[in-house]
Motif scaffolding. Structure first.
Motif, PDB file in Angstrom:
ATOM      1  N   TYR A   9      39.195  12.079  -6.382  1.00  0.00           N
ATOM      2  CA  TYR A   9      37.990  11.580  -5.719  1.00  0.00           C
ATOM      3  C   TYR A   9      38.379  10.701  -4.545  1.00  0.00           C
ATOM      4  O   TYR A   9      39.424  10.047  -4.562  1.00  0.00           O
ATOM      5  N   ASP A  32      32.110  12.968 -12.585  1.00  0.00           N
ATOM      6  CA  ASP A  32      31.437  12.161 -11.564  1.00  0.00           C
ATOM      7  C   ASP A  32      30.988  10.803 -12.103  1.00  0.00           C
ATOM      8  O   ASP A  32      31.115   9.787 -11.424  1.00  0.00           O
ATOM      9  N   PRO A  55      34.229  14.345  -4.719  1.00  0.00           N
ATOM     10  CA  PRO A  55      35.440  15.065  -5.105  1.00  0.00           C
ATOM     11  C   PRO A  55      36.172  15.543  -3.844  1.00  0.00           C
ATOM     12  O   PRO A  55      35.551  16.073  -2.923  1.00  0.00           O
TER      13      PRO A  55
END
Length: 75
Positions: A9, A32, A55
């Motif tokens: 990320y 997430d 991402p």
């Protein structure tokens, strides 16, 4: 035991309204929701007005530098 896949990320932030949105860090997380928690706890040194995690694989590359050194069999 099944190992969870780690996702790369990137974190983008803005310190105050009108500032540029800049990348301030990167990290790995398995989802997430966990990425949001990591971002808030790892990068809490500033009072950010805005934070976004994305991402890395979701970024669309427009231009990428040539590698500094060529390795055989590596792209």
């Amino acid at each position: 035991m099944t190992e969870l896949k780690q996702i790369d990320y990137l974190l983008f932030t803005r310190i105050k309204r009108g500032d540029d949105l800049i990348q301030v860090g990167s990290f790995k997380a398995t989802c997430d929701d966990l990425a949001k928690i990591y971002a808030e706890h790892i990068y809490d040194e500033e009072d950010w007005v805005e934070m976004h995690v994305v991402p890395k694989e979701s970024l669309i590359c427009l231009r990428s530098p040539e590698p500094l050194f060529k390795k055989e069999g590596v792209n």
